[in-house]
Scaffold this motif. Structure first.
Motif, PDB file in Angstrom:
ATOM      1  N   VAL A   1       1.034  -1.140   0.001  1.00  0.00           N
ATOM      2  CA  VAL A   1       0.145  -0.133   0.126  1.00  0.00           C
ATOM      3  C   VAL A   1       0.908   1.242  -0.073  1.00  0.00           C
ATOM      4  CG1 VAL A   1      -1.891   1.158   1.320  1.00  0.00           C
ATOM      5  CG2 VAL A   1      -1.828  -1.325   1.412  1.00  0.00           C
ATOM      6  N   ARG A   2       0.764   2.108  -0.978  1.00  0.00           N
ATOM      7  CA  ARG A   2       1.292   3.383  -0.888  1.00  0.00           C
ATOM      8  C   ARG A   2       0.573   4.346  -0.381  1.00  0.00           C
ATOM      9  NH1 ARG A   2       6.600   4.547  -2.396  1.00  0.00           N
ATOM     10  NH2 ARG A   2       6.540   3.051  -4.216  1.00  0.00           N
ATOM     11  N   ASP A   3       0.976   4.863   0.914  1.00  0.00           N
ATOM     12  CA  ASP A   3       0.097   5.610   1.591  1.00  0.00           C
ATOM     13  C   ASP A   3       0.656   7.114   1.690  1.00  0.00           C
ATOM     14  OD1 ASP A   3      -1.685   6.844   3.485  1.00  0.00           O
ATOM     15  OD2 ASP A   3      -1.854   5.067   4.799  1.00  0.00           O
ATOM     16  N   PRO A   4       0.022   8.041   1.294  1.00  0.00           N
ATOM     17  CA  PRO A   4       0.646   9.652   1.413  1.00  0.00           C
ATOM     18  C   PRO A   4       0.893   9.806   2.897  1.00  0.00           C
ATOM     19  CG  PRO A   4      -1.634   9.765   0.504  1.00  0.00           C
ATOM     20  CD  PRO A   4      -1.174   8.155   0.501  1.00  0.00           C
ATOM     21  N   ARG A   5       0.004   9.265   3.895  1.00  0.00           N
ATOM     22  CA  ARG A   5       0.048   9.605   5.252  1.00  0.00           C
ATOM     23  C   ARG A   5       1.185   8.718   6.062  1.00  0.00           C
ATOM     24  NH1 ARG A   5      -6.064   7.932   6.489  1.00  0.00           N
ATOM     25  NH2 ARG A   5      -4.943   6.151   5.151  1.00  0.00           N
ATOM     26  N   ALA A   6       1.713   7.881   5.453  1.00  0.00           N
ATOM     27  CA  ALA A   6       2.765   7.055   6.155  1.00  0.00           C
ATOM     28  C   ALA A   6       4.162   7.952   6.278  1.00  0.00           C
ATOM     29  CB  ALA A   6       3.133   5.730   5.300  1.00  0.00           C
TER      30      ALA A   6
ATOM     31  N   VAL B   1       0.548  -7.599   9.986  1.00  0.00           N
ATOM     32  CA  VAL B   1      -0.302  -8.914   9.437  1.00  0.00           C
ATOM     33  C   VAL B   1      -1.397  -8.703  10.548  1.00  0.00           C
ATOM     34  CG1 VAL B   1      -0.222 -11.335   9.852  1.00  0.00           C
ATOM     35  CG2 VAL B   1       1.962 -10.291   9.210  1.00  0.00           C
ATOM     36  N   SER B   2      -2.543  -9.249   9.797  1.00  0.00           N
ATOM     37  CA  SER B   2      -4.032  -9.249  10.473  1.00  0.00           C
ATOM     38  C   SER B   2      -4.486 -10.582   9.769  1.00  0.00           C
ATOM     39  CB  SER B   2      -4.503  -8.092  10.182  1.00  0.00           C
ATOM     40  OG  SER B   2      -4.903  -8.045   9.029  1.00  0.00           O
ATOM     41  N   GLU B   3      -5.648 -10.731  10.094  1.00  0.00           N
ATOM     42  CA  GLU B   3      -6.453 -11.819   9.545  1.00  0.00           C
ATOM     43  C   GLU B   3      -6.690 -11.694   8.099  1.00  0.00           C
ATOM     44  OE1 GLU B   3     -10.434 -12.679  11.309  1.00  0.00           O
ATOM     45  OE2 GLU B   3      -9.324 -13.464  13.121  1.00  0.00           O
ATOM     46  N   ARG B   4      -6.529 -10.479   7.517  1.00  0.00           N
ATOM     47  CA  ARG B   4      -6.748 -10.380   6.134  1.00  0.00           C
ATOM     48  C   ARG B   4      -5.254 -10.448   5.274  1.00  0.00           C
ATOM     49  NH1 ARG B   4     -10.545  -6.983   3.936  1.00  0.00           N
ATOM     50  NH2 ARG B   4     -11.863  -6.394   5.481  1.00  0.00           N
ATOM     51  N   GLY B   5      -4.260 -10.943   6.111  1.00  0.00           N
ATOM     52  CA  GLY B   5      -3.006 -11.279   5.746  1.00  0.00           C
ATOM     53  C   GLY B   5      -1.850 -10.238   5.773  1.00  0.00           C
ATOM     54  N   ALA B   6      -0.775 -10.260   5.150  1.00  0.00           N
ATOM     55  CA  ALA B   6       0.334  -9.281   5.451  1.00  0.00           C
ATOM     56  C   ALA B   6       0.198  -8.070   4.672  1.00  0.00           C
ATOM     57  CB  ALA B   6       1.460 -10.159   4.829  1.00  0.00           C
ATOM     58  N   ARG B   7       0.521  -7.171   5.021  1.00  0.00           N
ATOM     59  CA  ARG B   7       0.520  -5.638   4.588  1.00  0.00           C
ATOM     60  C   ARG B   7       1.809  -4.898   4.680  1.00  0.00           C
ATOM     61  NH1 ARG B   7      -4.062  -1.268   4.529  1.00  0.00           N
ATOM     62  NH2 ARG B   7      -3.078   0.679   4.508  1.00  0.00           N
ATOM     63  N   LEU B   8       2.174  -4.346   3.566  1.00  0.00           N
ATOM     64  CA  LEU B   8       3.426  -3.518   3.630  1.00  0.00           C
ATOM     65  C   LEU B   8       3.155  -2.187   3.145  1.00  0.00           C
ATOM     66  CD1 LEU B   8       6.579  -3.209   3.541  1.00  0.00           C
ATOM     67  CD2 LEU B   8       6.291  -3.568   1.075  1.00  0.00           C
ATOM     68  N   THR B   9       3.222  -1.104   4.130  1.00  0.00           N
ATOM     69  CA  THR B   9       2.833   0.132   3.828  1.00  0.00           C
ATOM     70  C   THR B   9       4.196   0.993   3.656  1.00  0.00           C
ATOM     71  OG1 THR B   9       1.050   0.042   5.586  1.00  0.00           O
ATOM     72  CG2 THR B   9       1.900   2.241   4.704  1.00  0.00           C
ATOM     73  N   LEU B  10       3.921   1.652   2.544  1.00  0.00           N
ATOM     74  CA  LEU B  10       5.124   2.484   1.978  1.00  0.00           C
ATOM     75  C   LEU B  10       4.609   3.925   1.941  1.00  0.00           C
ATOM     76  CD1 LEU B  10       6.467   0.368  -1.147  1.00  0.00           C
ATOM     77  CD2 LEU B  10       7.375   0.442   1.283  1.00  0.00           C
TER      78      LEU B  10
ATOM     79  N   ARG C   1      12.993  -5.335   0.199  1.00  0.00           N
ATOM     80  CA  ARG C   1      14.071  -5.634   1.035  1.00  0.00           C
ATOM     81  C   ARG C   1      13.473  -5.614   2.548  1.00  0.00           C
ATOM     82  NH1 ARG C   1      17.212  -1.631   0.115  1.00  0.00           N
ATOM     83  NH2 ARG C   1      18.005  -2.429  -1.903  1.00  0.00           N
ATOM     84  N   PHE C   2      12.704  -4.982   2.829  1.00  0.00           N
ATOM     85  CA  PHE C   2      12.260  -4.571   4.239  1.00  0.00           C
ATOM     86  C   PHE C   2      11.546  -6.006   4.679  1.00  0.00           C
ATOM     87  CE2 PHE C   2       9.191  -3.583   7.735  1.00  0.00           C
ATOM     88  CZ  PHE C   2      10.066  -2.586   8.618  1.00  0.00           C
ATOM     89  N   VAL C   3      10.794  -6.435   3.599  1.00  0.00           N
ATOM     90  CA  VAL C   3       9.934  -7.776   3.845  1.00  0.00           C
ATOM     91  C   VAL C   3      10.750  -8.825   4.158  1.00  0.00           C
ATOM     92  CG1 VAL C   3       8.254  -9.401   3.131  1.00  0.00           C
ATOM     93  CG2 VAL C   3       7.834  -7.057   2.728  1.00  0.00           C
ATOM     94  N   LEU C   4      11.739  -9.016   3.180  1.00  0.00           N
ATOM     95  CA  LEU C   4      12.724 -10.172   3.273  1.00  0.00           C
ATOM     96  C   LEU C   4      13.687 -10.264   4.683  1.00  0.00           C
ATOM     97  CD1 LEU C   4      14.151 -10.320  -0.461  1.00  0.00           C
ATOM     98  CD2 LEU C   4      12.464 -11.639   0.703  1.00  0.00           C
TER      99      LEU C   4
END
Length: 261
Positions: free
Chosen positions: A38-43, A50-59, A70-73
């Motif tokens: 997820v590319r989030d302008p507020r981040a 990780v939630s019940e929906r799965g893994a989420r990477l916020t950038l 690289r952060f995930v790995l």
């Protein structure tokens, strides 16, 4: 009324939001995981959750995609532990690599073939998947979703007719969609919605949820009177409720990984 006419429905439209994309990443241990980027302008920083929906990477907007991967790995061990805890350690769909898919509480073998047109068909040996050389993974996921919906409707079509005479009215319609937490719901207009992941669970569990939602046409609450209606139609409902407590997250995660990873 033909009960099979109640089974029509289209998946709901995806909610609008920040820019997002599903990644399929192979960790250092060889495991392939699905991560929602997820590319989030507020981040303000890179974040992996990780939630019940799965893994989420916020950038954040200025972070590169390479930096995010690289952060995930770098956090692969933590990620796998969290996915297992949340019941989300499910493999993504990979053409010519996925050997089986979940169906009705078991594993359905998949045999891959090359052909001119995408086609998924059932045989005595399992699922026969014919895919073109220029296959788009999104098309394969749509075909798999259609396959699962057809299988789910076939199950409902067997269970529904004997139940209809015991109800004050038939449901307005029955739709199948991917739900985040619920397994089923009844709208005020009498329309029943069921989680598509139910077709991955054992059939008795799927049937119980159908009975549960139909009994809300009689009682809109969860009173003792409601549970008496359920028990008259499905005496072993307690066993299925316990099944969902133990296996429910895994079924939801598997469906999400197969259709969106």
């Amino acid at each position: 009324m033909n009960p099979l006419r109640l089974l029509a429905g289209k998946p709901g439209a995806q909610a609008r939001g920040t820019a997002r994309e599903i990644l399929s990443l192979t960790l250092d241990n060889g495991e392939t995981v699905a991560v929602l980027r997820v590319r989030d302008p507020r981040a303000r920083r890179i974040k992996l959750s990780v939630s019940e929906r799965g893994a989420r990477l916020t950038l954040p907007l200025r972070a590169s995609e390479i930096a995010g991967e690289r952060f995930v790995l770098e956090h692969g061990d933590w990620l796998m532990a969290q996915l297992a805890h949340n019941g989300n350690a499910a493999p993504a769909l990979q053409p010519h690599a996925t050997a089986s898919i979940p169906l009705r509480g078991g594993d359905l073998p998949v045999t891959w073939h090359e052909g001119r047109a995408l086609r998924l068909t059932m045989s005595d040996d399992g699922l026969q998947a014919t895919v073109p050389a220029n296959l788009r993974i999104a098309s394969l996921r749509r075909a798999l979703r259609d396959f699962y919906e057809a299988e789910a409707r076939a199950d409902i079509g067997r269970w529904l007719p004997p139940l209809l005479p015991t109800l004050p009215r038939p449901p307005a319609r029955i739709t199948l969609k991917v739900m985040s937490s619920q397994w089923g719901s009844l709208a005020p207009n009498g329309a029943v919605a069921l989680d598509l992941a139910l077709v991955l669970a054992r059939p008795s569990a799927f049937e119980y949820v159908l009975v549960h939602e139909l009994c809300h046409l009689i009682r809109a609450d969860h009173s003792r009177a409601f549970w008496r209606e359920v028990e008259q139609r499905f005496p072993a409902w307690r066993d299925e409720r316990d099944y969902f407590k133990n296996e429910g997250r895994r079924a939801k995660a598997a469906m999400r990984a197969l259709l969106t990873a």
